[in-house]
Write a protein that holds these residues in place. Structure first.
Motif, PDB file in Angstrom:
ATOM      1  N   ALA A   1     104.193  36.219 -17.886  1.00  0.00           N
ATOM      2  CA  ALA A   1     102.805  35.874 -18.190  1.00  0.00           C
ATOM      3  C   ALA A   1     102.181  35.167 -16.994  1.00  0.00           C
ATOM      4  O   ALA A   1     102.803  34.316 -16.361  1.00  0.00           O
ATOM      5  CB  ALA A   1     102.751  34.971 -19.418  1.00  0.00           C
ATOM      6  N   LYS A   2     100.967  35.557 -16.657  1.00  0.00           N
ATOM      7  CA  LYS A   2     100.202  35.012 -15.527  1.00  0.00           C
ATOM      8  C   LYS A   2     100.986  35.120 -14.223  1.00  0.00           C
ATOM      9  O   LYS A   2     100.846  34.297 -13.330  1.00  0.00           O
ATOM     10  CB  LYS A   2      99.800  33.559 -15.781  1.00  0.00           C
ATOM     11  CG  LYS A   2      98.834  33.392 -16.943  1.00  0.00           C
ATOM     12  CD  LYS A   2      98.415  31.938 -17.097  1.00  0.00           C
ATOM     13  CE  LYS A   2      97.442  31.781 -18.241  1.00  0.00           C
ATOM     14  NZ  LYS A   2      96.989  30.394 -18.383  1.00  0.00           N
ATOM     15  N   GLY A   3     101.838  36.112 -14.133  1.00  0.00           N
ATOM     16  CA  GLY A   3     102.616  36.319 -12.920  1.00  0.00           C
ATOM     17  C   GLY A   3     103.615  35.214 -12.655  1.00  0.00           C
ATOM     18  O   GLY A   3     104.135  35.084 -11.558  1.00  0.00           O
ATOM     19  N   GLY A   4     103.869  34.397 -13.655  1.00  0.00           N
ATOM     20  CA  GLY A   4     104.804  33.289 -13.498  1.00  0.00           C
ATOM     21  C   GLY A   4     104.141  31.999 -13.063  1.00  0.00           C
ATOM     22  O   GLY A   4     104.793  30.977 -12.926  1.00  0.00           O
ATOM     23  N   ALA A   5     102.838  32.020 -12.844  1.00  0.00           N
ATOM     24  CA  ALA A   5     102.117  30.814 -12.408  1.00  0.00           C
ATOM     25  C   ALA A   5     101.345  30.260 -13.590  1.00  0.00           C
ATOM     26  O   ALA A   5     100.218  30.659 -13.868  1.00  0.00           O
ATOM     27  CB  ALA A   5     101.169  31.141 -11.257  1.00  0.00           C
ATOM     28  N   SER A   6     101.960  29.343 -14.305  1.00  0.00           N
ATOM     29  CA  SER A   6     101.346  28.820 -15.532  1.00  0.00           C
ATOM     30  C   SER A   6     100.113  27.975 -15.264  1.00  0.00           C
ATOM     31  O   SER A   6      99.358  27.677 -16.180  1.00  0.00           O
ATOM     32  CB  SER A   6     102.376  28.002 -16.311  1.00  0.00           C
ATOM     33  OG  SER A   6     102.792  26.892 -15.534  1.00  0.00           O
TER      34      SER A   6
ATOM     35  N   PRO B   1     118.204  19.878 -22.751  1.00  0.00           N
ATOM     36  CA  PRO B   1     117.867  21.304 -22.834  1.00  0.00           C
ATOM     37  C   PRO B   1     117.852  21.942 -21.444  1.00  0.00           C
ATOM     38  O   PRO B   1     117.648  21.278 -20.440  1.00  0.00           O
ATOM     39  CB  PRO B   1     116.471  21.316 -23.457  1.00  0.00           C
ATOM     40  CG  PRO B   1     116.004  19.922 -23.486  1.00  0.00           C
ATOM     41  CD  PRO B   1     117.147  19.023 -23.201  1.00  0.00           C
ATOM     42  N   VAL B   2     118.068  23.244 -21.424  1.00  0.00           N
ATOM     43  CA  VAL B   2     118.090  23.970 -20.164  1.00  0.00           C
ATOM     44  C   VAL B   2     116.696  24.037 -19.561  1.00  0.00           C
ATOM     45  O   VAL B   2     116.515  23.886 -18.371  1.00  0.00           O
ATOM     46  CB  VAL B   2     118.650  25.394 -20.386  1.00  0.00           C
ATOM     47  CG1 VAL B   2     118.563  26.198 -19.114  1.00  0.00           C
ATOM     48  CG2 VAL B   2     120.081  25.323 -20.869  1.00  0.00           C
ATOM     49  N   GLY B   3     115.703  24.243 -20.376  1.00  0.00           N
ATOM     50  CA  GLY B   3     114.333  24.336 -19.891  1.00  0.00           C
ATOM     51  C   GLY B   3     113.477  23.246 -20.478  1.00  0.00           C
ATOM     52  O   GLY B   3     113.886  22.509 -21.368  1.00  0.00           O
ATOM     53  N   ALA B   4     112.282  23.152 -19.974  1.00  0.00           N
ATOM     54  CA  ALA B   4     111.345  22.153 -20.475  1.00  0.00           C
ATOM     55  C   ALA B   4     109.974  22.803 -20.583  1.00  0.00           C
ATOM     56  O   ALA B   4     109.621  23.681 -19.796  1.00  0.00           O
ATOM     57  CB  ALA B   4     111.281  20.957 -19.545  1.00  0.00           C
ATOM     58  N   LEU B   5     109.231  22.391 -21.552  1.00  0.00           N
ATOM     59  CA  LEU B   5     107.893  22.904 -21.770  1.00  0.00           C
ATOM     60  C   LEU B   5     106.901  21.901 -21.207  1.00  0.00           C
ATOM     61  O   LEU B   5     106.941  20.718 -21.552  1.00  0.00           O
ATOM     62  CB  LEU B   5     107.632  23.101 -23.268  1.00  0.00           C
ATOM     63  CG  LEU B   5     106.226  23.552 -23.655  1.00  0.00           C
ATOM     64  CD1 LEU B   5     105.975  24.953 -23.128  1.00  0.00           C
ATOM     65  CD2 LEU B   5     106.058  23.526 -25.149  1.00  0.00           C
ATOM     66  N   THR B   6     106.049  22.369 -20.320  1.00  0.00           N
ATOM     67  CA  THR B   6     105.009  21.502 -19.782  1.00  0.00           C
ATOM     68  C   THR B   6     103.662  22.112 -20.118  1.00  0.00           C
ATOM     69  O   THR B   6     103.462  23.317 -19.969  1.00  0.00           O
ATOM     70  CB  THR B   6     105.132  21.336 -18.259  1.00  0.00           C
ATOM     71  OG1 THR B   6     105.145  22.628 -17.650  1.00  0.00           O
ATOM     72  CG2 THR B   6     106.401  20.605 -17.878  1.00  0.00           C
ATOM     73  N   LEU B   7     102.776  21.292 -20.568  1.00  0.00           N
ATOM     74  CA  LEU B   7     101.435  21.737 -20.888  1.00  0.00           C
ATOM     75  C   LEU B   7     100.477  21.261 -19.814  1.00  0.00           C
ATOM     76  O   LEU B   7     100.467  20.084 -19.467  1.00  0.00           O
ATOM     77  CB  LEU B   7     101.005  21.184 -22.250  1.00  0.00           C
ATOM     78  CG  LEU B   7     101.861  21.603 -23.443  1.00  0.00           C
ATOM     79  CD1 LEU B   7     101.393  20.890 -24.700  1.00  0.00           C
ATOM     80  CD2 LEU B   7     101.789  23.098 -23.635  1.00  0.00           C
ATOM     81  N   ASN B   8      99.712  22.183 -19.289  1.00  0.00           N
ATOM     82  CA  ASN B   8      98.716  21.839 -18.285  1.00  0.00           C
ATOM     83  C   ASN B   8      97.361  21.800 -18.964  1.00  0.00           C
ATOM     84  O   ASN B   8      96.901  22.794 -19.504  1.00  0.00           O
ATOM     85  CB  ASN B   8      98.695  22.873 -17.159  1.00  0.00           C
ATOM     86  CG  ASN B   8      99.970  22.859 -16.365  1.00  0.00           C
ATOM     87  OD1 ASN B   8     100.597  21.816 -16.248  1.00  0.00           O
ATOM     88  ND2 ASN B   8     100.361  24.007 -15.821  1.00  0.00           N
ATOM     89  N   VAL B   9      96.737  20.659 -18.925  1.00  0.00           N
ATOM     90  CA  VAL B   9      95.429  20.500 -19.528  1.00  0.00           C
ATOM     91  C   VAL B   9      94.401  20.567 -18.415  1.00  0.00           C
ATOM     92  O   VAL B   9      94.438  19.779 -17.479  1.00  0.00           O
ATOM     93  CB  VAL B   9      95.331  19.157 -20.283  1.00  0.00           C
ATOM     94  CG1 VAL B   9      93.941  18.984 -20.865  1.00  0.00           C
ATOM     95  CG2 VAL B   9      96.386  19.096 -21.362  1.00  0.00           C
TER      96      VAL B   9
END
Length: 178
Positions: free
Chosen positions: A137-142, A67-75
């Motif tokens: 969202a969040k200014g781009g800082a997830s 995939p072009v992008g990836a989803l990362t979850l920050n806990v």
């Protein structure tokens, strides 16, 4: 006479008969041709791997269809200290709001911030958390927490004339209530 005979033998070559001459001529053509044929066989019998021959390996296929992008979850573990509004502004928000990039209201510009401040803190926070127009969202800082985004919104709005109270961390709010 022996000197004349010795001189004649000194000038003679190794080929003394017509049969030796024919063998020498044939060998002078056959040996180089044989060497060339052996070199061709040696070079062409190696493992052949042409350009792009690894294109069908599983790794190459996986790299092409990833995939072009990836989803990362920050806990959040809750162990870190939330940054102040000024720290978040300098680290994230100033990239656009310092210069007014993509029609972002400039930091401290009361005329540009006035209509936004009039909508209230909750509307400003909602736009900052979820993004609006060109702002992500969040200014781009997830990695920012909602508290840090809220503090940055208050910091920028208050510098432009708002009177929003500084948001407190949940632990601070609980101790202040007691």
């Amino acid at each position: 006479m022996s000197q004349a005979h010795d001189a004649q033998q000194a000038h003679e070559g190794p080929i003394k008969t017509p049969k030796q001459l024919v063998l020498t001529v044939v060998a002078s053509f056959a040996i180089p041709i044989l060497i060339i044929v052996l070199l061709i066989v040696y070079v062409s019998n190696g493992a052949k791997k042409g350009a792009g021959s690894d294109a069908m390996t599983e790794e190459a296929i996986a790299a092409r269809i990833q995939p072009v992008g990836a989803l990362t979850l920050n806990v959040s573990t809750g162990g870190g200290v939330a940054r102040t509004g000024e720290e978040v502004y300098k680290a994230v928000c100033s990239g656009c709001h310092a210069a007014g990039t993509l029609n972002a209201p400039k930091f401290g510009d009361a005329g540009a911030w006035g209509p936004r401040i009039a909508t209230g803190f909750d509307a400003l926070l909602h736009s900052a958390l979820n993004g609006k127009n060109a702002m992500p969202a969040k200014g781009g800082a997830s990695d920012l927490s909602e508290l840090e985004v809220a503090r940055a919104v208050v910091y920028m709005a208050n510098d432009a004339g708002a009177k929003f109270p500084e948001p407190k961390a949940p632990a601070e709010a609980a101790s202040a209530a007691q």
